[in-house]
Design a protein around this motif. Structure first.
Motif, PDB file in Angstrom:
ATOM      1  N   ASN A   1       0.803  -1.217   0.000  1.00 15.70           N
ATOM      2  CA  ASN A   1       0.000   0.000   0.000  1.00 15.70           C
ATOM      3  C   ASN A   1       0.842   1.277   0.000  1.00 15.70           C
ATOM      4  O   ASN A   1       0.364   2.337   0.422  1.00 15.70           O
TER       5      ASN A   1
ATOM      6  N   TYR B   1       0.116   1.613  10.741  1.00 13.31           N
ATOM      7  CA  TYR B   1      -1.167   2.318  10.756  1.00 13.31           C
ATOM      8  C   TYR B   1      -2.322   1.384  10.415  1.00 13.31           C
ATOM      9  O   TYR B   1      -3.345   1.365  11.113  1.00 13.31           O
ATOM     10  N   ILE B   2      -2.162   0.605   9.364  1.00 12.00           N
ATOM     11  CA  ILE B   2      -3.264  -0.250   8.916  1.00 12.00           C
ATOM     12  C   ILE B   2      -3.560  -1.327   9.957  1.00 12.00           C
ATOM     13  O   ILE B   2      -4.737  -1.628  10.250  1.00 12.00           O
TER      14      ILE B   2
ATOM     15  N   ILE C   1      -5.400   0.497  12.752  1.00  7.78           N
ATOM     16  CA  ILE C   1      -6.761   0.870  12.341  1.00  7.78           C
ATOM     17  C   ILE C   1      -7.685  -0.348  12.405  1.00  7.78           C
ATOM     18  O   ILE C   1      -8.843  -0.259  12.840  1.00  7.78           O
ATOM     19  N   GLU C   2      -7.170  -1.485  11.984  1.00  9.20           N
ATOM     20  CA  GLU C   2      -7.980  -2.709  12.014  1.00  9.20           C
ATOM     21  C   GLU C   2      -8.277  -3.154  13.439  1.00  9.20           C
ATOM     22  O   GLU C   2      -9.167  -3.967  13.668  1.00  9.20           O
TER      23      GLU C   2
ATOM     24  N   GLU D   1      -8.752   5.388  15.594  1.00  8.41           N
ATOM     25  CA  GLU D   1      -9.536   6.400  14.882  1.00  8.41           C
ATOM     26  C   GLU D   1      -8.719   7.633  14.505  1.00  8.41           C
ATOM     27  O   GLU D   1      -9.142   8.446  13.696  1.00  8.41           O
TER      28      GLU D   1
ATOM     29  N   LEU E   1      -4.333   6.280   2.896  1.00  9.56           N
ATOM     30  CA  LEU E   1      -5.376   5.743   3.775  1.00  9.56           C
ATOM     31  C   LEU E   1      -6.768   6.154   3.303  1.00  9.56           C
ATOM     32  O   LEU E   1      -7.730   5.373   3.365  1.00  9.56           O
ATOM     33  N   LYS E   2      -6.866   7.387   2.799  1.00  8.14           N
ATOM     34  CA  LYS E   2      -8.145   7.861   2.270  1.00  8.14           C
ATOM     35  C   LYS E   2      -8.559   7.046   1.053  1.00  8.14           C
ATOM     36  O   LYS E   2      -9.722   6.635   0.918  1.00  8.14           O
TER      37      LYS E   2
ATOM     38  N   LEU F   1      -7.736   4.045   0.424  1.00  9.91           N
ATOM     39  CA  LEU F   1      -8.058   2.683   0.848  1.00  9.91           C
ATOM     40  C   LEU F   1      -9.414   2.604   1.559  1.00  9.91           C
ATOM     41  O   LEU F   1      -9.878   1.516   1.892  1.00  9.91           O
TER      42      LEU F   1
ATOM     43  N   TYR G   1     -10.198   4.127   4.512  1.00 12.24           N
ATOM     44  CA  TYR G   1     -10.137   4.206   5.970  1.00 12.24           C
ATOM     45  C   TYR G   1     -10.548   5.602   6.437  1.00 12.24           C
ATOM     46  O   TYR G   1      -9.967   6.604   6.023  1.00 12.24           O
ATOM     47  N   ASP G   2     -11.546   5.649   7.299  1.00 17.43           N
ATOM     48  CA  ASP G   2     -12.026   6.921   7.851  1.00 17.43           C
ATOM     49  C   ASP G   2     -11.279   7.191   9.151  1.00 17.43           C
ATOM     50  O   ASP G   2     -11.726   6.835  10.239  1.00 17.43           O
ATOM     51  N   VAL G   3     -10.112   7.797   9.037  1.00 21.64           N
ATOM     52  CA  VAL G   3      -9.251   8.007  10.195  1.00 21.64           C
ATOM     53  C   VAL G   3      -8.675   9.418  10.130  1.00 21.64           C
ATOM     54  O   VAL G   3      -8.388   9.941   9.054  1.00 21.64           O
TER      55      VAL G   3
END
Length: 365
Positions: free
Chosen positions: A43, A59-60, A63-64, A68, A92-93, A95, A97-99
């Motif tokens: 990624n 990070y990923i 996040i999983e 947040e 991340l955006k 992918l 991910y709302d973080v």
């Protein structure tokens, strides 16, 4: 809000301590493994350097587990590190991910501004909690650095392979759980005592190798395949030139960085980004205190590539063997282990030759 951050040596212990005292729930990323690296590689841009890819994996994975918000340092100058936060935010955006990604500038000359950037994440934190959290966090950093310094000496003399590493990891866990200044001091004192007690062959004078290079590689063992442990297990004491506490203090008090610049000035008179100046300055500073120097950095890291060329000249001028090692996600273990063993053999032969000349009453240049 559940907050996470990238691994970088003992930083996770300090940030966890600080953020929890500020009222946040902390998600510490899982320890860095091959899985972490694979996630990051899949990624990240192909030509991005290894630290960025490992950070993405951190990070990923966090996040999983429910993270947040991500706290990431920014940067300035010719090093690509200053772009990490924005690049990772866009990845991340994309992918899905709302973080929330919070990129804060290093506390260089503006520590208040550094804290102000973090403030929105901790709306309920009081000044008292901030001071207390910062105090404990920094004391944990200093304590972990002391334990690691002793580890890199004691492990070269251990009776049973893995024994001293186990002691060190146990006391790092105790340090993570410590919640008072008194506890931190006690854990540090006991840890240092136990590390020293586990040594054997204390009368033997082993080779000493200094490690210089890019700051992430110096602080985080995984990307260099834990070169410190590999050298220790070959019977070599290791001097690491940068620790997290020193890195943070140099970011706040620029006079500390200016001292390293003075060492580098005969060979490098301008800032080249990243930790390039530190690699040159620390090499000169420690050249007379060791048998050899190893320079470690990510493949394609421009500041360290510039430094590598200068180090070849320093090696000749100061008569100190220097080996440079660059790493990416495809770096194999066997080849690097062979290079370390060959370098150690070279250093041992040089030491033996020097001692032979001294015994004959001749000088060594």
């Amino acid at each position: 809000m559940k907050i996470t951050f990238p691994h970088m040596g003992s930083l996770s212990i300090a940030l966890k301590c600080l953020f929890e005292h500020l009222g946040a729930e902390v998600i510490v990323p899982p320890p860095i493994t091959k899985k972490t690296l694979n996630i990051g590689v899949q990624n990240s841009p192909e030509l991005a350097c290894l630290p960025l890819k490992i950070n993405m994996g951190n990070y990923i994975e966090a996040i999983e587990q429910g993270a947040e918000a991500i706290v990431m340092l920014g940067g300035v100058g010719p090093c690509r590190f200053g772009y990490y936060g924005q690049v990772q935010k866009e990845i991340l955006k994309d992918l899905g991910y709302d973080v929330k990604m919070v990129v804060v500038d290093p506390p260089d000359r503006d520590f208040v501004g550094f804290l102000r950037d973090l403030a929105p994440l901790f709306p309920k934190a009081s000044v008292k909690n901030v001071i207390h959290g910062l105090n404990l966090a920094f004391r944990k950093i200093v304590a972990s650095d002391k334990l690691e310094k002793q580890l890199l000496i004691s492990r070269a003399h251990e009776r049973k392979r893995g024994e001293i590493t186990h002691i060190y990891e146990r006391y790092i866990q105790k340090l993570d759980r410590a919640d008072t200044v008194r506890d931190i001091k006690r854990v540090t004192k006991e840890g240092l005592r136990e590390l020293k007690a586990a040594e054997e062959n204390k009368g033997v004078k082993p080779l000493k190798i200094v490690i210089v290079g890019e700051i992430y590689f110096l602080l985080e063992p995984y990307p260099s395949q834990d070169i410190y442990r590999a050298l220790n297990e070959l019977g070599v004491e290791v001097i690491k030139t940068e620790y997290l506490s020193e890195y943070l203090l140099s970011s706040i008090f620029t006079w500390r960085f200016n001292r390293i610049k003075k060492y580098a000035r005969p060979y490098l008179k301008r800032h080249i980004g990243g930790h390039g100046v530190n690699s040159i300055g620390n090499t000169i500073k420690y050249a007379r205190q060791c048998d050899g120097i190893i320079h470690i950095f990510p493949f394609t890291c421009t500041p360290e590539i510039v430094a590598q060329g200068i180090l070849q000249r320093i090696s000749k001028d100061l008569n100190v063997p220097i080996m440079s090692l660059s790493y990416d996600e495809n770096t194999g273990t066997a080849g690097y282990q062979t290079r370390l063993e060959a370098f150690i053999d070279l250093l041992q032969k040089k030491r033996d030759a020097k001692e032979a000349l001294v015994n004959e009453g001749l000088s060594w240049n």
